[in-house]
Write a protein that holds these residues in place. Structure first.
Motif, PDB file in Angstrom:
ATOM      1  N   PRO A 202      72.403 -23.692  55.876  1.00  0.00           N
ATOM      2  CA  PRO A 202      71.179 -22.874  55.756  1.00  0.00           C
ATOM      3  C   PRO A 202      72.003 -21.309  55.725  1.00  0.00           C
ATOM      4  CG  PRO A 202      71.202 -23.726  57.960  1.00  0.00           C
ATOM      5  CD  PRO A 202      72.476 -24.232  57.289  1.00  0.00           C
ATOM      6  N   ILE A 203      71.577 -20.544  54.827  1.00  0.00           N
ATOM      7  CA  ILE A 203      71.857 -19.117  54.612  1.00  0.00           C
ATOM      8  C   ILE A 203      70.682 -18.144  54.379  1.00  0.00           C
ATOM      9  CG2 ILE A 203      74.294 -19.621  53.678  1.00  0.00           C
ATOM     10  CD1 ILE A 203      73.595 -18.878  51.064  1.00  0.00           C
ATOM     11  N   ASP A 204      71.092 -16.890  54.561  1.00  0.00           N
ATOM     12  CA  ASP A 204      70.112 -15.899  54.276  1.00  0.00           C
ATOM     13  C   ASP A 204      70.785 -14.503  53.869  1.00  0.00           C
ATOM     14  OD1 ASP A 204      67.532 -14.682  53.706  1.00  0.00           O
ATOM     15  OD2 ASP A 204      67.348 -14.304  55.796  1.00  0.00           O
ATOM     16  N   LEU A 205      70.035 -13.624  53.257  1.00  0.00           N
ATOM     17  CA  LEU A 205      70.937 -12.502  52.896  1.00  0.00           C
ATOM     18  C   LEU A 205      70.196 -11.504  53.764  1.00  0.00           C
ATOM     19  CD1 LEU A 205      70.592 -12.622  48.872  1.00  0.00           C
ATOM     20  CD2 LEU A 205      72.509 -13.027  50.338  1.00  0.00           C
ATOM     21  N   CYS A 206      71.077 -10.322  53.999  1.00  0.00           N
ATOM     22  CA  CYS A 206      70.577  -9.152  54.690  1.00  0.00           C
ATOM     23  C   CYS A 206      71.301  -8.008  54.149  1.00  0.00           C
ATOM     24  CB  CYS A 206      71.035  -9.268  56.295  1.00  0.00           C
ATOM     25  SG  CYS A 206      72.959  -9.003  56.661  1.00  0.00           S
ATOM     26  N   GLU A 207      70.480  -6.980  54.262  1.00  0.00           N
ATOM     27  CA  GLU A 207      70.619  -5.697  53.789  1.00  0.00           C
ATOM     28  C   GLU A 207      71.748  -5.047  54.596  1.00  0.00           C
ATOM     29  OE1 GLU A 207      66.926  -3.437  53.930  1.00  0.00           O
ATOM     30  OE2 GLU A 207      66.350  -4.643  52.042  1.00  0.00           O
TER      31      GLU A 207
ATOM     32  N   LEU B 102      64.797 -13.526  54.786  1.00  0.00           N
ATOM     33  CA  LEU B 102      64.054 -14.451  55.105  1.00  0.00           C
ATOM     34  C   LEU B 102      64.015 -15.397  53.967  1.00  0.00           C
ATOM     35  CD1 LEU B 102      61.871 -12.953  57.856  1.00  0.00           C
ATOM     36  CD2 LEU B 102      63.959 -13.882  57.927  1.00  0.00           C
ATOM     37  N   LEU B 103      64.943 -15.484  53.278  1.00  0.00           N
ATOM     38  CA  LEU B 103      64.980 -16.508  52.054  1.00  0.00           C
ATOM     39  C   LEU B 103      64.972 -17.744  52.313  1.00  0.00           C
ATOM     40  CD1 LEU B 103      67.149 -14.370  49.454  1.00  0.00           C
ATOM     41  CD2 LEU B 103      64.983 -14.744  49.431  1.00  0.00           C
ATOM     42  N   PHE B 104      65.628 -18.452  53.675  1.00  0.00           N
ATOM     43  CA  PHE B 104      65.512 -19.718  53.943  1.00  0.00           C
ATOM     44  C   PHE B 104      64.096 -20.016  54.216  1.00  0.00           C
ATOM     45  CE2 PHE B 104      66.362 -17.475  57.735  1.00  0.00           C
ATOM     46  CZ  PHE B 104      65.642 -18.001  58.990  1.00  0.00           C
ATOM     47  N   LEU B 105      63.217 -19.250  54.561  1.00  0.00           N
ATOM     48  CA  LEU B 105      62.075 -19.669  55.022  1.00  0.00           C
ATOM     49  C   LEU B 105      60.978 -19.384  54.018  1.00  0.00           C
ATOM     50  CD1 LEU B 105      61.590 -17.776  58.455  1.00  0.00           C
ATOM     51  CD2 LEU B 105      62.138 -20.294  58.055  1.00  0.00           C
ATOM     52  N   VAL B 106      61.254 -19.113  52.560  1.00  0.00           N
ATOM     53  CA  VAL B 106      60.521 -18.949  51.598  1.00  0.00           C
ATOM     54  C   VAL B 106      59.597 -20.455  51.016  1.00  0.00           C
ATOM     55  CG1 VAL B 106      60.500 -18.918  48.968  1.00  0.00           C
ATOM     56  CG2 VAL B 106      62.030 -17.094  50.249  1.00  0.00           C
TER      57      VAL B 106
ATOM     58  N   SER C 181      60.924 -16.928  42.088  1.00  0.00           N
ATOM     59  CA  SER C 181      61.927 -16.278  41.422  1.00  0.00           C
ATOM     60  C   SER C 181      62.504 -15.285  42.619  1.00  0.00           C
ATOM     61  CB  SER C 181      61.450 -15.275  40.289  1.00  0.00           C
ATOM     62  OG  SER C 181      62.452 -14.350  39.870  1.00  0.00           O
ATOM     63  N   ALA C 182      64.140 -15.184  42.720  1.00  0.00           N
ATOM     64  CA  ALA C 182      64.448 -14.306  43.721  1.00  0.00           C
ATOM     65  C   ALA C 182      64.002 -12.793  43.383  1.00  0.00           C
ATOM     66  CB  ALA C 182      65.981 -14.779  43.525  1.00  0.00           C
ATOM     67  N   SER C 183      63.969 -12.585  42.291  1.00  0.00           N
ATOM     68  CA  SER C 183      63.529 -11.053  42.110  1.00  0.00           C
ATOM     69  C   SER C 183      62.220 -10.636  42.840  1.00  0.00           C
ATOM     70  CB  SER C 183      63.316 -10.791  40.545  1.00  0.00           C
ATOM     71  OG  SER C 183      62.303 -11.619  39.932  1.00  0.00           O
ATOM     72  N   LYS C 184      61.579 -11.557  43.296  1.00  0.00           N
ATOM     73  CA  LYS C 184      60.291 -11.201  43.934  1.00  0.00           C
ATOM     74  C   LYS C 184      60.575 -10.666  45.558  1.00  0.00           C
ATOM     75  CE  LYS C 184      56.847 -13.951  44.481  1.00  0.00           C
ATOM     76  NZ  LYS C 184      56.113 -15.133  44.576  1.00  0.00           N
ATOM     77  N   PHE C 185      61.813 -11.311  45.988  1.00  0.00           N
ATOM     78  CA  PHE C 185      62.276 -10.813  47.150  1.00  0.00           C
ATOM     79  C   PHE C 185      63.401  -9.803  47.550  1.00  0.00           C
ATOM     80  CE2 PHE C 185      60.841 -15.439  46.841  1.00  0.00           C
ATOM     81  CZ  PHE C 185      59.416 -15.435  47.726  1.00  0.00           C
ATOM     82  N   LEU C 186      64.123  -9.661  46.179  1.00  0.00           N
ATOM     83  CA  LEU C 186      65.399  -8.673  46.529  1.00  0.00           C
ATOM     84  C   LEU C 186      65.124  -7.830  45.443  1.00  0.00           C
ATOM     85  CD1 LEU C 186      67.831 -11.898  46.313  1.00  0.00           C
ATOM     86  CD2 LEU C 186      67.375 -10.602  48.483  1.00  0.00           C
ATOM     87  N   THR C 187      65.866  -6.680  45.819  1.00  0.00           N
ATOM     88  CA  THR C 187      65.853  -5.580  44.909  1.00  0.00           C
ATOM     89  C   THR C 187      67.087  -5.356  44.112  1.00  0.00           C
ATOM     90  OG1 THR C 187      64.651  -4.310  46.779  1.00  0.00           O
ATOM     91  CG2 THR C 187      65.562  -2.907  45.226  1.00  0.00           C
ATOM     92  N   PRO C 188      66.951  -5.175  42.875  1.00  0.00           N
ATOM     93  CA  PRO C 188      68.348  -4.716  41.985  1.00  0.00           C
ATOM     94  C   PRO C 188      69.107  -3.811  42.504  1.00  0.00           C
ATOM     95  CG  PRO C 188      66.294  -4.876  40.673  1.00  0.00           C
ATOM     96  CD  PRO C 188      65.789  -4.932  42.146  1.00  0.00           C
ATOM     97  N   ARG C 189      70.363  -3.921  42.172  1.00  0.00           N
ATOM     98  CA  ARG C 189      71.549  -3.104  42.651  1.00  0.00           C
ATOM     99  C   ARG C 189      71.636  -2.609  43.938  1.00  0.00           C
ATOM    100  NH1 ARG C 189      68.922   1.013  38.859  1.00  0.00           N
ATOM    101  NH2 ARG C 189      68.037  -0.529  37.832  1.00  0.00           N
TER     102      ARG C 189
ATOM    103  N   CYS D 152      74.301 -14.604  55.185  1.00  0.00           N
ATOM    104  CA  CYS D 152      74.320 -14.688  56.666  1.00  0.00           C
ATOM    105  C   CYS D 152      74.158 -16.275  56.828  1.00  0.00           C
ATOM    106  CB  CYS D 152      73.479 -14.054  57.310  1.00  0.00           C
ATOM    107  SG  CYS D 152      73.729 -12.240  57.464  1.00  0.00           S
ATOM    108  N   LYS D 153      75.137 -16.979  57.724  1.00  0.00           N
ATOM    109  CA  LYS D 153      74.739 -18.227  57.935  1.00  0.00           C
ATOM    110  C   LYS D 153      73.556 -18.448  59.009  1.00  0.00           C
ATOM    111  CE  LYS D 153      77.677 -21.574  58.448  1.00  0.00           C
ATOM    112  NZ  LYS D 153      78.883 -22.281  58.916  1.00  0.00           N
ATOM    113  N   VAL D 154      72.776 -19.154  58.945  1.00  0.00           N
ATOM    114  CA  VAL D 154      71.625 -19.386  59.722  1.00  0.00           C
ATOM    115  C   VAL D 154      72.109 -20.662  60.821  1.00  0.00           C
ATOM    116  CG1 VAL D 154      69.153 -19.925  60.261  1.00  0.00           C
ATOM    117  CG2 VAL D 154      69.975 -18.631  58.121  1.00  0.00           C
ATOM    118  N   GLU D 155      72.192 -20.101  61.984  1.00  0.00           N
ATOM    119  CA  GLU D 155      72.333 -21.159  63.235  1.00  0.00           C
ATOM    120  C   GLU D 155      71.276 -21.534  63.832  1.00  0.00           C
ATOM    121  OE1 GLU D 155      74.789 -21.584  67.296  1.00  0.00           O
ATOM    122  OE2 GLU D 155      75.380 -20.058  65.768  1.00  0.00           O
ATOM    123  N   ARG D 156      70.839 -22.950  63.763  1.00  0.00           N
ATOM    124  CA  ARG D 156      69.706 -23.532  64.094  1.00  0.00           C
ATOM    125  C   ARG D 156      70.203 -24.371  65.318  1.00  0.00           C
ATOM    126  NH1 ARG D 156      65.162 -23.215  60.506  1.00  0.00           N
ATOM    127  NH2 ARG D 156      63.993 -23.511  62.027  1.00  0.00           N
TER     128      ARG D 156
END
Length: 189
Positions: free
Chosen positions: A39-44, A51-55, A61-69, A75-79
């Motif tokens: 499980p992974i996520d992205l952080c700024e 929180l893409l792993f909770l979508v 579309s990933a463009s709904k959650f992320l800003t271009p450029r 980040c690995k999500v440790e459960r």
């Protein structure tokens, strides 16, 4: 529409966000050398998790959650450990980046703590609101009808209300009837 992904030892690559979240996550795992099931996520850069792993709908579309450029870290999500009562808990978010800044780590730690507290709070609120089981509903309904029939002296009243002569709903299965009879016998002992 691209984002910049930093990982490893100051390595980076571009990723197109004009695709589903699921496809983007698979691509990111492959590019940074993680297992398909990690499980992974992205952080700024400031540590704000996306929180893409909770979508709810990974086909969105990933463009709904992320800003271009914008630059993001993987980040690995440790459960929690599978098979334990904490298996769904949030333990940590680890940036897949060598020597991450301490403010980034602090931000990830704070967000992890907040997510875990929110998860526990939600579980606690659900505990008090468990819906009754079908068996408990049937037995209480049968008990009320039988008591009502005894107080009015009418045993045939339950027949016209959709219940059989024993006070059990007519469409109840034979197995449910047997369980209700067993519980009645236990009550009278």
């Amino acid at each position: 529409m691209f984002i910049c992904i930093k990982h490893g030892d100051n390595q980076q690559f571009l990723a197109n966000i004009h695709c589903s979240v699921l496809l983007l996550m698979h691509y990111l795992r492959a590019k940074v050398g993680l297992e398909r099931t990690d499980p992974i996520d992205l952080c700024e850069e400031n540590g704000t998790l996306k929180l893409l792993f909770l979508v709810k709908f990974p086909e969105d579309s990933a463009s709904k959650f992320l800003t271009p450029r914008v630059v993001y870290y993987v980040c690995k999500v440790e459960r929690g450990v599978p098979g334990t009562k904490h298996e769904h808990g949030y333990r940590a978010f680890h940036p897949v980046f060598n020597n991450p800044p301490t403010d980034l780590l602090d931000s990830l730690r704070n967000q992890c703590d907040f997510l875990e507290k929110s998860r526990l709070k939600m579980l606690k609120s659900q505990d008090g609101k468990k819906p009754p089981t079908m068996e408990s509903l049937l037995s209480s309904m049968a008990g009320q009808v039988v008591a009502q029939g005894k107080s009015t002296g009418k045993s045939g009243a339950s027949l016209s209300s959709g219940l059989d002569e024993e006070g059990i709903p007519r469409k109840t299965t034979a197995a449910a009837k047997a369980r209700l009879e067993a519980s009645r016998r236990d009550k009278h002992r």
